[in-house]
Design a protein around this motif. Sequence first.
Motif, PDB file in Angstrom:
ATOM      1  N   UNK A 158      -5.411 -51.290  22.196  1.00  0.00           N
ATOM      2  CA  UNK A 158      -4.235 -50.437  22.074  1.00  0.00           C
ATOM      3  C   UNK A 158      -3.371 -50.984  20.956  1.00  0.00           C
ATOM      4  N   UNK A 159      -2.739 -50.068  20.209  1.00  0.00           N
ATOM      5  CA  UNK A 159      -1.886 -50.464  19.087  1.00  0.00           C
ATOM      6  C   UNK A 159      -0.465 -50.020  19.396  1.00  0.00           C
ATOM      7  N   UNK A 160       0.463 -50.947  19.238  1.00  0.00           N
ATOM      8  CA  UNK A 160       1.858 -50.716  19.585  1.00  0.00           C
ATOM      9  C   UNK A 160       2.718 -50.909  18.343  1.00  0.00           C
ATOM     10  N   UNK A 161       3.684 -50.018  18.132  1.00  0.00           N
ATOM     11  CA  UNK A 161       4.593 -50.135  16.992  1.00  0.00           C
ATOM     12  C   UNK A 161       6.032 -50.233  17.478  1.00  0.00           C
ATOM     13  N   UNK A 162       6.780 -51.108  16.832  1.00  0.00           N
ATOM     14  CA  UNK A 162       8.213 -51.241  17.072  1.00  0.00           C
ATOM     15  C   UNK A 162       8.982 -50.945  15.795  1.00  0.00           C
ATOM     16  N   UNK A 163      10.090 -50.251  15.921  1.00  0.00           N
ATOM     17  CA  UNK A 163      11.004 -50.040  14.796  1.00  0.00           C
ATOM     18  C   UNK A 163      12.129 -51.063  14.897  1.00  0.00           C
ATOM     19  N   UNK A 164      12.347 -51.818  13.812  1.00  0.00           N
ATOM     20  CA  UNK A 164      13.418 -52.810  13.814  1.00  0.00           C
ATOM     21  C   UNK A 164      14.763 -52.116  13.660  1.00  0.00           C
ATOM     22  N   UNK A 165      15.764 -52.656  14.333  1.00  0.00           N
ATOM     23  CA  UNK A 165      17.065 -51.988  14.382  1.00  0.00           C
ATOM     24  C   UNK A 165      17.956 -52.312  13.188  1.00  0.00           C
ATOM     25  N   UNK A 166      17.816 -53.481  12.596  1.00  0.00           N
ATOM     26  CA  UNK A 166      18.806 -53.909  11.597  1.00  0.00           C
ATOM     27  C   UNK A 166      18.200 -54.443  10.304  1.00  0.00           C
ATOM     28  N   UNK A 167      16.908 -54.241  10.099  1.00  0.00           N
ATOM     29  CA  UNK A 167      16.311 -54.710   8.840  1.00  0.00           C
ATOM     30  C   UNK A 167      15.551 -53.547   8.196  1.00  0.00           C
ATOM     31  N   UNK A 168      15.787 -53.373   6.875  1.00  0.00           N
ATOM     32  CA  UNK A 168      15.297 -52.197   6.178  1.00  0.00           C
ATOM     33  C   UNK A 168      14.523 -52.599   4.918  1.00  0.00           C
ATOM     34  N   UNK A 169      13.591 -51.724   4.497  1.00  0.00           N
ATOM     35  CA  UNK A 169      12.812 -52.000   3.294  1.00  0.00           C
ATOM     36  C   UNK A 169      13.592 -51.589   2.053  1.00  0.00           C
ATOM     37  N   UNK A 170      12.947 -51.682   0.889  1.00  0.00           N
ATOM     38  CA  UNK A 170      13.625 -51.409  -0.384  1.00  0.00           C
ATOM     39  C   UNK A 170      14.022 -49.948  -0.539  1.00  0.00           C
ATOM     40  N   UNK A 171      13.449 -49.050   0.296  1.00  0.00           N
ATOM     41  CA  UNK A 171      13.797 -47.638   0.258  1.00  0.00           C
ATOM     42  C   UNK A 171      14.832 -47.271   1.313  1.00  0.00           C
ATOM     43  N   UNK A 172      15.345 -48.275   2.007  1.00  0.00           N
ATOM     44  CA  UNK A 172      16.359 -48.021   3.019  1.00  0.00           C
ATOM     45  C   UNK A 172      15.819 -47.568   4.350  1.00  0.00           C
ATOM     46  N   UNK A 173      14.503 -47.648   4.544  1.00  0.00           N
ATOM     47  CA  UNK A 173      13.899 -47.242   5.802  1.00  0.00           C
ATOM     48  C   UNK A 173      13.771 -48.451   6.725  1.00  0.00           C
ATOM     49  N   UNK A 174      13.957 -48.266   8.025  1.00  0.00           N
ATOM     50  CA  UNK A 174      13.797 -49.394   8.937  1.00  0.00           C
ATOM     51  C   UNK A 174      12.346 -49.868   8.958  1.00  0.00           C
TER      52      UNK A 174
END
Length: 259
Positions: free
Chosen positions: A53-69
């Motif tokens: 099974x593959x699980x993904x989490x979205x980080x709440x306060x860190x973003x990439x160079x395009x402003x996406x979490x």
Amino acid sequence: MSQSPFVQKAENSTGEDFELPSAGLHQATLISLIDLGTQRDTYAGKTNEYRKIFVCWELATEFDSQGKPFVVGQEYTWSLKGDKALWRQMIENWRGRKFAENEEFDPVVLLNQPCNITLVAGETKAAKKKYVKVTSVARLMPNQMARPTVNPAFCWHFSTWGDPKIDPPIPEYCPPVYGDTVLDTIKQANEWRELCHQHGIQPHGNGQQAQQPAAQQPVQQPLPMAPAQPAPAPAAHPYPANYAPPQWNAAPAPAPQPA
């Protein structure tokens, strides 16, 4: 003397490294659960098969160079058998309680649940590719608030898919699984090969990422979840509209006592 047209220069880096979040503790929300099917693992010359099974989490306060979490993913052997199962350890640590004997658990209840995750940075030996790995998951501290997510929650299981000529609609935000896309990993599963066999096509064919006809669409209904602050977006999942999962961290009901 002219140089051969076959000459190339060796490079240690492939230039295909992804942006990575920093190592350490992060507040996050679980946004996807994806059935990878039964995969073949070879170690020390021995091949075994495990359901993954593959699980993904979205980080709440860190973003990439395009402003996406940032979104981080972790593959687990999908098993609650024994205390050494990493999938079991992750859930027990998160909810703060061990599983009771024969306790049933539906991981769909983890969708949209906030938590704290610990990321550890590493680098592959051969290709020298950097990565981060989720090493632990824990509940939020009392002074932490759940944060809204940007990416929609997603859940996919082999039992909901009937046509291997159509690619499962894996979200673009999903990171790779040990260098392979989630979709390519799904197509390496025993279940995908069996599905292809049933339809008389070759596995790993040219499936198209396209919308299915209405009659073939997998059932995707909002999942009733405990309200967050603010409320998260509804999750897409294969369960009927009246499906109400139990509280994911609630203690199991006591067994009835004999009269």
